[in-house]
Each structure stands twice: as structure tokens, then as C-alpha cells.
Design an enzyme around this catalytic site. Structure first.
Site, short mmCIF file in Angstrom:
data_model
loop_
_atom_site.label_atom_id
_atom_site.label_comp_id
_atom_site.label_asym_id
_atom_site.label_seq_id
_atom_site.Cartn_x
_atom_site.Cartn_y
_atom_site.Cartn_z
CD GLU A 152 -2.66 1.30 0.02
OE1 GLU A 152 -3.34 0.38 -0.44
OE2 GLU A 152 -2.57 2.42 -0.56
CG PHE A 153 2.58 2.55 -2.91
CD1 PHE A 153 3.94 2.56 -2.68
CD2 PHE A 153 2.03 1.48 -3.59
CE1 PHE A 153 4.75 1.52 -3.14
CE2 PHE A 153 2.82 0.44 -4.05
CZ PHE A 153 4.19 0.46 -3.83
CG LEU A 154 -2.80 4.42 2.47
CD1 LEU A 154 -2.48 5.13 3.76
CD2 LEU A 154 -4.18 3.83 2.56
CD GLU A 156 -0.25 7.90 9.04
OE1 GLU A 156 -0.09 8.84 9.83
OE2 GLU A 156 0.10 6.74 9.29
CB ALA A 256 15.90 21.83 3.80
N GLY A 261 9.72 11.57 9.73
CA GLY A 261 9.24 10.81 10.88
C GLY A 261 8.07 9.96 10.42
CB CYS A 264 5.70 4.49 6.58
SG CYS A 264 4.03 3.84 6.76
NE ARG A 332 1.65 5.06 14.01
CZ ARG A 332 0.99 4.13 13.31
NH1 ARG A 332 1.20 2.85 13.55
NH2 ARG A 332 0.12 4.47 12.38
P1 NAD Z 1 -1.94 0.57 12.56
O1 NAD Z 1 -1.09 0.40 13.75
O2 NAD Z 1 -2.65 1.86 12.34
O3 NAD Z 1 -3.06 -0.57 12.51
C1 NAD Z 1 -2.81 -1.92 12.72
C2 NAD Z 1 -4.09 -2.55 13.24
O4 NAD Z 1 -3.94 -3.96 13.27
C3 NAD Z 1 -4.44 -2.12 14.66
O5 NAD Z 1 -5.76 -1.66 14.71
C4 NAD Z 1 -4.25 -3.41 15.48
O6 NAD Z 1 -5.13 -3.50 16.59
C5 NAD Z 1 -4.56 -4.46 14.43
N1 NAD Z 1 -4.02 -5.80 14.73
C6 NAD Z 1 -2.79 -6.12 15.18
N2 NAD Z 1 -2.67 -7.46 15.31
C7 NAD Z 1 -3.87 -7.99 14.93
C8 NAD Z 1 -4.39 -9.30 14.86
N3 NAD Z 1 -3.65 -10.35 15.18
N4 NAD Z 1 -5.65 -9.46 14.44
C9 NAD Z 1 -6.42 -8.41 14.11
N5 NAD Z 1 -5.98 -7.12 14.15
C10 NAD Z 1 -4.73 -6.93 14.57
O7 NAD Z 1 -1.01 0.23 11.33
P2 NAD Z 1 -1.04 0.91 9.87
O8 NAD Z 1 -0.44 2.28 9.96
O9 NAD Z 1 -2.37 0.71 9.28
O10 NAD Z 1 0.03 0.00 9.12
C11 NAD Z 1 -0.28 -1.32 8.72
C12 NAD Z 1 0.76 -1.76 7.72
O11 NAD Z 1 0.65 -0.97 6.52
C13 NAD Z 1 2.19 -1.58 8.18
O12 NAD Z 1 2.97 -2.62 7.69
C14 NAD Z 1 2.62 -0.26 7.55
O13 NAD Z 1 4.01 -0.20 7.34
C15 NAD Z 1 1.88 -0.32 6.23
N6 NAD Z 1 1.59 0.98 5.66
C16 NAD Z 1 1.18 2.00 6.44
C17 NAD Z 1 0.88 3.25 5.88
C18 NAD Z 1 0.46 4.41 6.73
O14 NAD Z 1 0.48 5.54 6.23
N7 NAD Z 1 0.08 4.22 7.97
C19 NAD Z 1 1.01 3.43 4.49
C20 NAD Z 1 1.39 2.34 3.71
C21 NAD Z 1 1.69 1.13 4.30
#
Ligand code: NAD
Length: 434
Positions: A152-154, A156, A256, A261, A264, A332
């Protein structure tokens, strides 16, 4: 088509809603019951523009989104399961912590009853999807499932739009059946001619880490150049602009500032170089990016501290911006908070203001004080620090602010203000790379 998202965080919730917007029925599972309960009351666990409205649309109006903590009933009916749990950095060795990913793999293996495509959307080191296949393959018939990678590339702050109008969709597949299902899911994007890059699984996993590491490299590059600009009387903003006009370089991620932070880039850069090391490959550039960015908060804190002749004990600072970037409440690995923490450690007081991230900060950082608006945060301040480029901070009334603060010094770490204008209004202006 029954889609199940396991993990209802940023990625799970927004992708789930995105697929609901495309017309599919989506069940969102999470182990955090409180999160599910709050969601069911339309209380969003995160701030993201447009999220509350889109959630209401599909949870209440179209009813295409369902929430549950019950793996068994939802996974047994699933046609496609997306793994969207977190993969944070492991503190001991900076590798990606895959505990949640593997525990979801176990749940899937115990609960699927008919053919199902298992899609890893979490950012995982190369080789992880194949390991998930092994874990599941030990428990159930290999004909009952395929594994695919769909990073996923979205971003925040613009996550919904990014999901609905992505630059590209990457699908890592090893069977025609898996590829067909994923292409069907993303079919609504054909109308906008979104490129679908179909690769093998390992390539898809690497694409995600390479993309994030490359963007982090661009940021770090210009930050290091800004350090040099400061020493030699050059202006990094002009350098960025001129560089960015070269279409081979591009202007994005070339501003710059305090460093990258968020949830990701920092963890992905670390995990990428760790993974390469395991294969005896040195990603020296990526390692250098990590090291350089790690130094950034103390480098910028030093700019502040040295202005006060290295004694900031008892001084009051207003800290404008706490989230790691605007339009999110995510703190984070926020550089702003890292800088704030250094100042607090040295005896300073912080009054912070952020449009969305104060509640999250309050939970974790009891030493911070908070104000209701930027002007109240600056009351009697010995220094104003801008760390996050929320629109609200771009046009502060600096004449009004001058009468509120104790000392008219602004540490503008996002280069939001024009140096001459600020100085003409009686402010001292410490910015980045100018
Ligand atoms: P997050 O911490 O916001 O959400 C993770 C969710 O998973 C939490 O709600 C947690 O309770 C749940 N969870 C954990 N273990 C579980 C289980 N065993 N069963 C059910 N639910 C469970 O994480 P995120 O920011 O959505 O990131 C998720 C992944 O996507 C990561 O690998 C991240 O690197 C990737 N990613 C994140 C973003 C971003 O902008 N946040 C963008 C692209 C990719």
C-alpha cells in the site's frame, strides 16, 4: 466477492472503505475490541480528512462495511483476505516486527474453509509472503489458497484520495487465479487508467521498501545540503527549487526541514537495510539515510539551545505542530516531539499546540502543556518553534504574536516564513538551510 481486512488501522480501515466505495462488501477484523466498539459508534480511531463521512456512508448507509472481532465466521466466508496489521521496528535490532503478521497467518490457516486469496498489504521484508504461504500450507490443503503481495502506498493526510486515485497499484502474484482476483478488485481504477504493475511476489515486496527508502533519501539529501548552505551563505530553498525544475529530479520531497518521521519511513528504511544485510548485500545509501535522519532532531535542538548560550533551563517554548506531518494526528516517530523532549530534558517548559495531535501527545508525554490555539501557546514564550507545516501556521499574525511572546525569536524548521518580512517586523528568524 467477500473481502476481509485483518487489522483495522490506517491501512486496513482506509483500504476497506476504498473497496466498499468500489462496490464490494468488506468485513474489517481487529483484535482491539475497543477500537471496533468506538468505530461502531462512528468515533474514528484516527484523524484523516474525509474518513468519518466515508465510514458513515459505508457502515450505516450502504452497509458494505462490517466490523468484527470474530475470525472464524468472517474468514470462513472470505474470498479474499488482506493482512493489514502493523509491522513496527523491533527495538532490539531494527528489523520489522512480524509477530502480528504471523499470528494473523495462523488465524487464517485455522479458519478458512474454501478457496481464498491471501493478500499481504502490510509492509513486509522480502520473503515474508512466501513464509506466510509455508505457515498456512502446513495446516491446510495448498489448493485452498494462493498468496499475493499488494503493498500500500497511501499517505496519511491524503489517504482516501491516495487509495481511490493511486499513481499505480502493485500486485505480486504467483498464480493466474490470484492475479485475476486482484485485477478484478482494482478494476474500478481502469477508468482512470491507473497502471497495474503485476510482478512476482518478491519484486512487489521490494518495490514498497525501495519506494519509501528512495523518498526518504531525497529528504535526507536536501537536509544534508541545507547544513552546507547554512555554513556558506547559500539558500537551500533556491537550491531545491532549481533542482526540482529539472524533470529528471522533480520537486517533491526536496524540502529541507526537521527530517522524516511517522509510522513508515523510519522503520522501513531500517528494515530494508537489515534485510539486505541478511543476504550479504550492503545498502550503504539507505543505511546512511537512517543515520543522518537519526541525527536530525538533536541537530535542530542544538540550533535552539545554542541561541540561548546553551542554557535553556526554565525557558518557555511554544511548540507549534506535534504530528509528524500535517492533516494527521499520528505522532509515531514525530521529530517535533523528539525535539520537544530534548528541550524538556534540559529543563525547558513546552506549551504545544497542534490542530489534531494534542490528545495523542497528552496520553504519552505528560511533561507537555497544551494550548487551545497557536497564539495562546505563544504566551510569554522565550521562543516559538514551528515543526509541522499545518496550514494554520503558514499565516500567523506576526504583529499580534509579537505582543504575546516574551522574546521575538522564531525557529521556523519548515521554512514557512520569509526571512526578510519577519526580520522587518522585528523578529529574529532561525530557519533551515538559509
Ligand atoms: P496501525 O497500527 O494503524 O493498525 C494496525 C491494526 O492492526 C491495529 O488496529 C491493530 O489493533 C490491528 N491488529 C494487530 N494485530 C492484529 C491481529 N492479530 N488481528 C487483528 N488485528 C490486529 O497500522 P497501519 O499504519 O495501518 O500499518 C499497517 C501496515 O501498513 C504496516 O505494515 C505499515 O508499514 C503499512 N503501511 C502504512 C501506511 C500508513 O500511512 N500508515 C502506508 C502504507 C503502508
Amino acid at each position: 466477492m467477500n473481502i476481509v481486512m485483518v487489522g483495522t488501522g490506517y491501512v486496513g480501515l482506509i483500504s476497506g472503505l476504498g473497496f466498499a466505495e468500489f462496490g464490494f462488501n468488506v468485513t474489517c477484523i481487529d483484535k482491539d475490541q475497543d477500537r471496533l466498539r468506538r468505530l461502531s459508534e462512528n468515533i474514528m480511531p484516527i484523524y484523516e480528512p474525509g474518513l468519518k463521512e466515508l465510514f458513515k456512508k459505508h457502515y450505516v448507509d450502504t452497509k458494505r462495511i462490517k466490523l468484527t472481532g470474530d475470525y472464524s465466521s468472517s474468514l470462513s466466508k472470505a474470498d479474499v483476505v488482506f493482512i493489514t496489521v502493523g509491522t513496527p521496528s523491533r527495538r532490539i535490532d531494527d528489523e520489522a516486527d512480524l509477530t502480528d503478521v504471523y499470528s494473523v497467518a495462523d488465524e487464517i490457516a485455522s479458519n478458512i474453509k474454501k478457496y481464498c486469496l491471501i493478500v499481504i498489504k502490510s509492509t513486509v521484508p522480502v520473503g515474508t509472503s512466501r513464509k506466510i504461504k509455508e505457515i498456512i500450507g502446513k495446516k491446510i490443503d495448498k489448493n485452498l489458497f494462493d498468496v499475493a503481495s499488494n503493498p500500500e502506498f497511501l499517505r496519511e493526510g491524503s489517504a482516501i484520495d491516495d487509495f481511490l486515485r493511486p499513481d499505480r497499484v502493485v500486485i505480486g502474484v504467483e498464480t493466474k487465479r490470484g492475479e485475476k482476483i486482484l485485477k478484478l478488485l482494482y478494476r474500478p481504477l481502469y477508468i482512470s487508467e491507473t497502471p497495474i504493475v503485476s510482478t512476482n511476489i518478491e519484486t512487489a515486496e521490494i518495490i514498497k521498501y525501495s519506494s519509501n527508502s528512495f523518498l526518504a533519501t531525497k529528504i535526507t539529501f536536501i537536509n544534508e545540503v541545507s547544513n552546507l548552505c547554512e555554513k556558506v551563505g547559500a539558500n537551500v530553498q533556491d537550491v531545491s527549487r532549481a533542482m526540482g525544475l529539472d524533470r529528471r529530479i522533480g520537486s517533491k520531497f526536496l524540502h529541507a526541514g526537521p527530517g522524516f518521521g511517522g509510522s513508515c519511513f523510519p522503520k522501513d528504511v531500517k528494515a530494508f537495510s537489515k534485510t539486505a544485510k541478511k543476504y550479504d548485500v550492503a545498502l550503504t545509501l539507505v543505511e546512511a539515510v537512517n543515520l543522518s535522519n537519526r541525527e536530525r532532531p538533536s541537530l535542530l535542538a542544538k540550533k535552539i539551545i545554542s541561541y540561548y548560550s546553551n542554557n535553556i533551563k526554565g525557558l518557555n517554548f511554544s511548540l507549534l505542530g506535534l504530528s509528524f506531518k500535517p492533516n494527521t494526528d499520528d505522532i509515531r516517530d514525530s521529530i517535533s516531539i523528539m525535539i520537544g523532549n530534548i528541550l524538556i530534558e534540559l529543563g525547558a517548559n513546552i506549551v504545544a499546540y497542534d490542530p489534531k495531535a494534542m490528545a495523542n501527545t497528552q496520553k504519552l508525554y505528560p511533561a507537555y502543556n497544551f494550548a487551545e490555539d497557536p497564539y495562546s501557546a505563544c504566551k510569554n514564550a522565550d521562543g516559538v518553534i514551528i515543526c509541522t507545516e499545518w496550514n494554520e501556521f503558514r499565516a500567523l499574525n506576526i504583529v499580534k504574536l509579537k505582543n504575546i511572546v516574551k522574546r521575538t525569536i522564531m525557529f521556523d524548521f519548515r521554512n514557512l516564513y520569509n526571512q526578510t518580512e519577519l526580520e522587518n517586523s522585528g523578529w529574529e528568524h532561525v530557519s533551515v538551510g538559509r
